[in-house]
Design a protein around this motif. Structure first.
Motif, short mmCIF file in Angstrom:
data_model
loop_
_atom_site.label_atom_id
_atom_site.label_comp_id
_atom_site.label_asym_id
_atom_site.label_seq_id
_atom_site.Cartn_x
_atom_site.Cartn_y
_atom_site.Cartn_z
N PHE A 246 -0.17 2.08 -2.89
CA PHE A 246 0.86 2.90 -3.53
C PHE A 246 2.20 2.69 -2.84
CE2 PHE A 246 3.36 6.65 -4.39
CZ PHE A 246 3.06 6.97 -5.71
N GLY A 247 2.18 2.70 -1.51
CA GLY A 247 3.42 2.52 -0.76
C GLY A 247 4.07 1.18 -1.03
N GLN A 248 3.28 0.12 -1.08
CA GLN A 248 3.84 -1.20 -1.36
C GLN A 248 4.49 -1.25 -2.73
OE1 GLN A 248 1.40 -4.70 -0.30
NE2 GLN A 248 0.07 -3.30 0.83
N ALA A 249 3.81 -0.67 -3.72
CA ALA A 249 4.39 -0.64 -5.06
C ALA A 249 5.69 0.15 -5.09
CB ALA A 249 3.38 -0.05 -6.05
N ALA A 250 5.70 1.29 -4.38
CA ALA A 250 6.90 2.11 -4.33
C ALA A 250 8.06 1.37 -3.67
CB ALA A 250 6.61 3.42 -3.59
N VAL A 251 7.78 0.67 -2.57
CA VAL A 251 8.83 -0.10 -1.90
C VAL A 251 9.41 -1.15 -2.85
CG1 VAL A 251 9.33 -1.73 -0.04
CG2 VAL A 251 7.92 0.29 0.42
N ASN A 252 8.56 -1.82 -3.58
CA ASN A 252 9.03 -2.85 -4.50
C ASN A 252 9.95 -2.27 -5.57
OD1 ASN A 252 7.70 -4.93 -3.19
ND2 ASN A 252 5.84 -4.74 -4.42
N TYR A 253 9.64 -1.07 -6.06
CA TYR A 253 10.53 -0.44 -7.04
C TYR A 253 11.81 0.05 -6.37
CZ TYR A 253 6.96 -0.59 -10.67
OH TYR A 253 6.07 -1.03 -11.61
N LEU A 254 11.70 0.60 -5.17
CA LEU A 254 12.88 1.13 -4.49
C LEU A 254 13.88 0.03 -4.20
CD1 LEU A 254 14.29 3.55 -3.21
CD2 LEU A 254 13.02 3.09 -1.09
N ARG A 255 13.42 -1.15 -3.81
CA ARG A 255 14.35 -2.24 -3.48
C ARG A 255 15.09 -2.74 -4.73
NH1 ARG A 255 12.98 -6.21 -0.34
NH2 ARG A 255 10.92 -5.69 0.47
N GLN A 256 14.59 -2.40 -5.92
CA GLN A 256 15.30 -2.77 -7.15
C GLN A 256 16.44 -1.80 -7.45
OE1 GLN A 256 12.49 -3.19 -10.43
NE2 GLN A 256 10.96 -4.13 -9.07
N ILE A 257 16.43 -0.64 -6.78
CA ILE A 257 17.40 0.40 -7.07
C ILE A 257 18.45 0.54 -5.99
CG2 ILE A 257 17.67 2.89 -7.47
CD1 ILE A 257 14.87 2.91 -8.66
N VAL A 258 18.05 0.40 -4.72
CA VAL A 258 18.99 0.59 -3.62
C VAL A 258 19.02 -0.65 -2.75
CG1 VAL A 258 18.53 3.08 -3.63
CG2 VAL A 258 17.33 1.61 -2.01
N ASP A 259 20.07 -0.76 -1.95
CA ASP A 259 20.24 -1.92 -1.06
C ASP A 259 19.17 -1.90 0.03
OD1 ASP A 259 21.45 -3.52 1.26
OD2 ASP A 259 22.90 -3.88 -0.35
N ALA A 260 18.72 -3.08 0.42
CA ALA A 260 17.68 -3.19 1.45
C ALA A 260 18.09 -2.51 2.75
CB ALA A 260 17.35 -4.67 1.71
N LYS A 261 19.35 -2.52 3.08
CA LYS A 261 19.81 -1.91 4.33
C LYS A 261 19.65 -0.40 4.33
CE LYS A 261 24.69 -1.54 2.97
NZ LYS A 261 24.63 -0.07 2.77
N GLY B 20 -6.47 11.85 -16.71
CA GLY B 20 -5.21 11.28 -17.22
C GLY B 20 -4.93 9.95 -16.56
N TRP B 21 -5.80 8.97 -16.78
CA TRP B 21 -5.65 7.67 -16.13
C TRP B 21 -4.35 6.97 -16.49
CZ3 TRP B 21 -10.83 8.26 -18.38
CH2 TRP B 21 -11.84 8.44 -17.43
N ALA B 22 -3.72 6.37 -15.48
CA ALA B 22 -2.57 5.48 -15.67
C ALA B 22 -2.57 4.51 -14.49
CB ALA B 22 -1.26 6.26 -15.72
N LEU B 23 -1.83 3.43 -14.61
CA LEU B 23 -1.79 2.43 -13.54
C LEU B 23 -1.10 3.00 -12.30
CD1 LEU B 23 -0.88 -0.70 -15.65
CD2 LEU B 23 -3.04 -0.32 -14.45
N GLU B 24 -1.60 2.62 -11.14
CA GLU B 24 -1.03 3.09 -9.88
C GLU B 24 0.45 2.72 -9.79
OE1 GLU B 24 -2.19 3.14 -5.12
OE2 GLU B 24 -3.08 1.63 -6.43
N ARG B 25 0.81 1.54 -10.26
CA ARG B 25 2.21 1.11 -10.17
C ARG B 25 3.12 2.02 -11.02
NH1 ARG B 25 3.71 -1.38 -14.78
NH2 ARG B 25 2.16 -2.50 -16.04
N GLU B 26 2.57 2.61 -12.08
CA GLU B 26 3.38 3.51 -12.91
C GLU B 26 3.65 4.82 -12.18
OE1 GLU B 26 2.35 2.17 -17.43
OE2 GLU B 26 0.71 3.14 -16.34
N TYR B 27 2.65 5.32 -11.47
CA TYR B 27 2.88 6.50 -10.64
C TYR B 27 3.89 6.19 -9.54
CZ TYR B 27 -1.30 8.73 -12.67
OH TYR B 27 -2.23 9.30 -13.52
#
Length: 284
Positions: A12-27, A167-174
């Motif tokens: 879950f954390g890895q997926a969240a990081v990947n989405y976060l880096r698309q929104i904010v600067d890596a720094k 209420g199943w959904a993909l982990e990456r969607e959560y």
């Protein structure tokens, strides 16, 4: 604005990081993990800080200067009980003056009859009395939890025993929704994140539509445990695996909520496509 994700090296954390880096600067991203080497290997371009839920002091140090935190709940069964781990994190959040926390919780945590909800309900109460602005991300079941079911094919049947719905959904969607709450400005404390409420029979129908060779079979609880034992698990582990369906059987995961697609801003992945995605990923 500095954003942090704790327990970031899990799926879950890895997926969240990947989405976060698309929104904010890596720094502006801080990774908090117990295993520094693993985190640095996964996220070589991001700031990594060591923080263990077992140790409030390490979490306080890891949260220094952090404005907004995605607090991913720990797994039960560790050397330090999960309720104490979460107390440690909340104490560190208060001491570090984090301005906003998004916490991954359990469906209807304050009213749920599921034993799995107890620590989450406690953590929600701790955050409510902390004085820190927060949001509760009450995640329903990840479809990946059913990997043995949705990858069944041919002579190996997809088996289940529970009669309720989830209420199943993909982990990456959560994970994507969690990041949108983390980075957004929502005037909402509780998000009941869930896919469409479905039974195992309905999940089985979707599986057969994907793979016509798949067979779906409902068993009694005892026969389900025996089937797991016949597959090579010892009795205790088979009983533990069988217990994972209890929240479905007792109705804890049956929800009627559109919070997940609403926050995502799009419909969830159709069930058949989600099953195909998991089956493909399981082969990698």
């Amino acid at each position: 604005m500095i954003y942090a994700i704790s327990a970031a090296t899990g799926h879950f954390g890895q997926a969240a990081v990947n989405y976060l880096r698309q929104i904010v600067d890596a720094k502006d991203i801080v990774i908090i993990a117990r295993n520094e080497a693993k985190a640095q290997k996964l996220f070589p371009d991001l700031t990594v800080r060591v923080g263990s839920y077992d140790d409030a002091a390490s979490m306080k140090s890891a949260l220094a200067g952090v404005d907004r935190l995605l607090f991913i709940s720990s797994q039960p069964g560790g050397e330090v009980a999960r309720d104490q781990q979460h107390r440690n994190v909340v104490e560190a959040i208060k001491a570090s003056k984090v301005s906003f926390v998004a916490y991954t919780s359990f469906p209807d945590a304050q009213n749920s009859v599921s034993d799995l909800a107890v620590d989450h309900a406690l953590t929600e109460r701790l955050l409510q009395t902390s004085g820190v602005k927060h949001a509760f991300l009450r995640n329903n079941w990840y479809l990946e939890n059913e990997i043995s079911f949705v990858t069944a094919s041919g002579d190996v049947p997809a088996i289940y025993w529970a009669s309720g719905k989830a209420g199943w959904a993909l982990e990456r969607e959560y994970a994507e929704a969690a990041v949108k709450v983390l980075t957004g400005n929502y005037d909402q404390e509780v998000f009941e994140f869930a896919g469409v409420s479905r039974s195992y029979a309905e999940l089985g129908d979707a599986l057969v539509a994907v793979d016509a060779t798949a067979k779906v079979k409902k068993l009694s609880h005892d026969d389900y445990v025996k089937a797991l034992e016949n597959s090579g698990l010892d009795h205790n582990l088979a009983t533990l695996y069988a217990s994972f369906q209890l929240p479905i059987d007792n109705g804890s995961l049956e929800e009627d909520s559109i919070d997940l697609p609403r926050v995502l801003g799009h419909e969830l992945t159709p069930l058949g496509d989600a099953i195909r995605e998991i089956r493909v990923n399981s082969q990698k």
